[in-house]
Every structure is written in C-alpha cells, then in structure tokens.
Design a protein around this motif. Sequence first.
Motif, PDB file in Angstrom:
ATOM      1  N   LEU A  86       0.815  -1.217   0.000  1.00 26.02           N
ATOM      2  CA  LEU A  86       0.000   0.000   0.000  1.00 26.02           C
ATOM      3  C   LEU A  86       0.849   1.269   0.000  1.00 26.02           C
ATOM      4  CD1 LEU A  86      -2.804  -1.053   2.521  1.00 26.02           C
ATOM      5  CD2 LEU A  86      -2.986  -0.854   0.031  1.00 26.02           C
ATOM      6  N   ASP A  87       2.172   1.108  -0.006  1.00 28.96           N
ATOM      7  CA  ASP A  87       3.060   2.275  -0.043  1.00 28.96           C
ATOM      8  C   ASP A  87       2.726   3.148  -1.244  1.00 28.96           C
ATOM      9  OD1 ASP A  87       4.429   1.562   2.221  1.00 28.96           O
ATOM     10  OD2 ASP A  87       6.220   0.835   1.172  1.00 28.96           O
ATOM     11  N   GLY A  88       2.586   4.421  -0.980  1.00 28.70           N
ATOM     12  CA  GLY A  88       2.318   5.370  -2.051  1.00 28.70           C
ATOM     13  C   GLY A  88       0.852   5.556  -2.362  1.00 28.70           C
ATOM     14  N   TYR A  89      -0.024   4.730  -1.783  1.00 28.26           N
ATOM     15  CA  TYR A  89      -1.466   4.870  -1.980  1.00 28.26           C
ATOM     16  C   TYR A  89      -2.074   5.719  -0.867  1.00 28.26           C
ATOM     17  CZ  TYR A  89      -1.902   1.077  -5.462  1.00 28.26           C
ATOM     18  OH  TYR A  89      -1.827   0.291  -6.593  1.00 28.26           O
ATOM     19  N   THR A  90      -2.999   6.603  -1.221  1.00 24.69           N
ATOM     20  CA  THR A  90      -3.889   7.217  -0.242  1.00 24.69           C
ATOM     21  C   THR A  90      -4.948   6.157   0.016  1.00 24.69           C
ATOM     22  OG1 THR A  90      -3.507   9.457  -1.059  1.00 24.69           O
ATOM     23  CG2 THR A  90      -5.566   9.061   0.141  1.00 24.69           C
ATOM     24  N   ILE A  91      -5.110   5.745   1.279  1.00 26.13           N
ATOM     25  CA  ILE A  91      -5.989   4.617   1.574  1.00 26.13           C
ATOM     26  C   ILE A  91      -7.044   4.992   2.610  1.00 26.13           C
ATOM     27  CG2 ILE A  91      -4.364   2.807   0.944  1.00 26.13           C
ATOM     28  CD1 ILE A  91      -3.532   2.591   3.847  1.00 26.13           C
TER      29      ILE A  91
END
Length: 173
Positions: free
Chosen positions: A45-50
Amino acid sequence: MKLLIVSDSHGWSNELADIKARHEADTNTFIHCGDSELPASSPFLDGYTIVRGNCDADSSLANEQIKRIGHLTLYVTHGHLYSVKSSLMNLAYRAGEIEADIVCFGHSHLLGAELLEGTLFLNPGSIRMPRGRQEKTYMILRLIENRATVFIHQLDGTELVELRQNFTLPKSI
C-alpha cells in the motif's frame, strides 16, 4: 495530472504492486478506496492514499481522506458508511458538506463514473470480485484544466476504450 483509483482488492497484494509499477512513471496520485484487507503498514500500500472499508481490520486506517489537488477538493471513502449500494444520496450530502469536486469510493464493486450537480463520483469497481461485469477493473483519471477523462483498465492493464468517459468540471485544477 493523473490519478489512479482502485478499490476492493480483498487481500490481493502483488496485484496492487503490479498496477502501481505499471503506471508509476506517469501518475501523480494513487488511491485505494478500501477493502484492501491489508494492514496500513503493508508495503503493497506504499504510495497509496488509503481508507478503511468494512472488511478492513486495521483500525488505524481513516474512514475518509480529503485532499486538495490544485483548486479541486478530492474526497475518498469506501462507501459503506453512506449506503452506496442503494443510493448515492448520502454520499452526495457528505460531498456537499465538504465541497468535494471529486468523490472516489468503492464498496459496491460496481464500476461507474457520474457527474451529479457538478461533483464527479467515481467507483473503480473491483480488481478481485467485480459485480455487474466480468472485467476486474481500476480507473485512471486525467485532469487537464476543467476537463476530466476517465480511463477504465482491466487488471492486466488493458484499457477498455469503449468505456472511456469525458466530463467537464465546474472548476479547473
């Protein structure tokens, strides 16, 4: 400006990494609309707005994210807290409260893009368990001035050209 929007990956991790790697060179923002079923600390999930979906156990994930992109307000939520499976009305009320120009959500696993009273609502479908169609999908949103183009991609990266949509937003980026 390009935004990649994905949702409802339900435990798939390598697929998220593959999607990101495929588009990383020319995409500014990566969004996951919930039900990743991965911890917030997952490297996939690195780099994702979650945001947190109804199937996400990690309570450190926020239920919503509000981001500014130029002059536009982007709102990201999963959708389960707004009953999006039955109507967009509750989500539209929330979007109005925060003056969102673009709303990204999931939950229903139904692919869709719709401009309602000046707000663009985007649901990328699901890359794992789509409903209403066989293709496992995610979206790329390209913003140029006040023009928004939605590109629909299958899990393997192939664009579904016949589903491409263009919208004119009330505000420019």
